[in-house]
Design an enzyme around this catalytic site. Sequence first.
Site, PDB file in Angstrom:
ATOM      1  N   GLY A  11       0.849  -1.205   0.000  1.00 56.15           N
ATOM      2  CA  GLY A  11       0.000   0.000   0.000  1.00 56.15           C
ATOM      3  C   GLY A  11       0.875   1.242   0.000  1.00 56.15           C
ATOM      4  N   ARG A  38      -0.948   0.486  -7.948  1.00 60.46           N
ATOM      5  CA  ARG A  38      -0.708   1.545  -8.950  1.00 60.46           C
ATOM      6  C   ARG A  38       0.725   2.023  -8.829  1.00 60.46           C
ATOM      7  NH1 ARG A  38      -6.045   2.232  -7.592  1.00 60.46           N
ATOM      8  NH2 ARG A  38      -5.388   2.950  -5.551  1.00 60.46           N
ATOM      9  N   TYR A 155     -14.840  -3.524   6.938  1.00 56.29           N
ATOM     10  CA  TYR A 155     -13.456  -3.127   7.220  1.00 56.29           C
ATOM     11  C   TYR A 155     -13.096  -3.402   8.688  1.00 56.29           C
ATOM     12  CZ  TYR A 155      -9.657   0.327   7.961  1.00 56.29           C
ATOM     13  OH  TYR A 155      -8.500   0.960   8.303  1.00 56.29           O
TER      14      TYR A 155
HETATM   15  N1  SER Z   1      -9.719   6.035   8.685  1.00 56.56           N
HETATM   16  C1  SER Z   1     -10.308   4.740   8.523  1.00 56.56           C
HETATM   17  C2  SER Z   1     -11.597   4.818   7.830  1.00 56.56           C
HETATM   18  O1  SER Z   1     -12.249   5.832   7.949  1.00 56.56           O
HETATM   19  C3  SER Z   1     -10.522   4.073   9.844  1.00 56.56           C
HETATM   20  O2  SER Z   1      -9.407   3.320  10.131  1.00 56.56           O
HETATM   21  O3  SER Z   1     -11.993   3.885   7.221  1.00 56.56           O
END
Ligand code: SER
Length: 341
Positions: A11, A38, A155
Amino acid sequence: MARKPVVLVTGAGGEMGHGLIHRLADLGAFDVLALDVRGLEPGLARRCAAVRIGDILDRHLLDRLRSEFEISVVFHLAALLSTRAEFIPETAHEVNVQGTLGLLRLALEEARSLGQPVKFLFPSSMAVYGLPDLAAKRAAGRVAEDRWLDPITMYGCNKLYCEHLGRYFARHYRQLAAQGGPGGVDFRAIRFPGLISAFTLPSGGTSDYAPEMLHAAAQGRPYACFVREDTRLPFMAMPDAIGALLALMEAPGESLTTLVYNVGAFSPSAGEIADLVRAAFPAGHIAFAPDPRRQAIVDSWPEDVDDARARRDWGFRPAHDLGRAFGEYLLPNVRRRYAGP
Ligand code: SER
């Protein structure tokens, strides 16, 4: 042919990768192997010993990296952030979980071939927390590492599971096999709050409203903030986030009492951030137009984190509180960035 010793950064072209690579290059002690889907901007690529463009899910690519380079430290920063992940949750799972599994495997194999542990630095997130409602969020205040681990985003689920995967690789890998067993991956994770950089903008996150309003106003552009004014989240200036990753990397293993640490620096409401930005850039116009669904995500994240363990075990101490973050880091650099030629 000797393999070249490097620190691998996945990343690499993202916000954290940008900050980390510049800092590692300034330190001069490490050669960076950068990996990203990228190409990197030339100024960043120049600071790396090598750049490879490709997908972390490509196992052959990871094998090729191992054949060319001796990887003693992995900073696995590649991820799809919380807002983007909600549109493509299965893809996010692949990138965030399957991708991390592949990098952990690389670290383990590398440790075995080097005959010494490979450090694996993993940015986790406040998104691993999930408070059920605003009343619980307000009552909880500063949340410690072992509380409220019921994330509501893909996430957050991915990051929480990857913390467990890291612990598994570090301590329990193939625990029933006749030979082998654990050993090799020195996994260390930091749960970051929202990060704000003066030099880059995040993409696809849900704490993005803070950096977005700053960068928009600095360019004299209007900004409609997607959360309510009273929304409170922990934030940190990017240099402190990078400093934390490096400090945890350097910490002696004996002083670490856990594999996963909270860090925080300041915890302003969106309205307080807007006031600071308006005072600095009166030409920008900041409005509040909450999006109920993104609001629900930030309402499930803690309003602050308890980072006592990081302070005690490896001396974490952010240099920037809210005043210094704006006064000494964000505003001067953002002004310079958007000043005319
Ligand atoms: N900054 C991140 C997000 O907003 C949280 O780890 O997904």
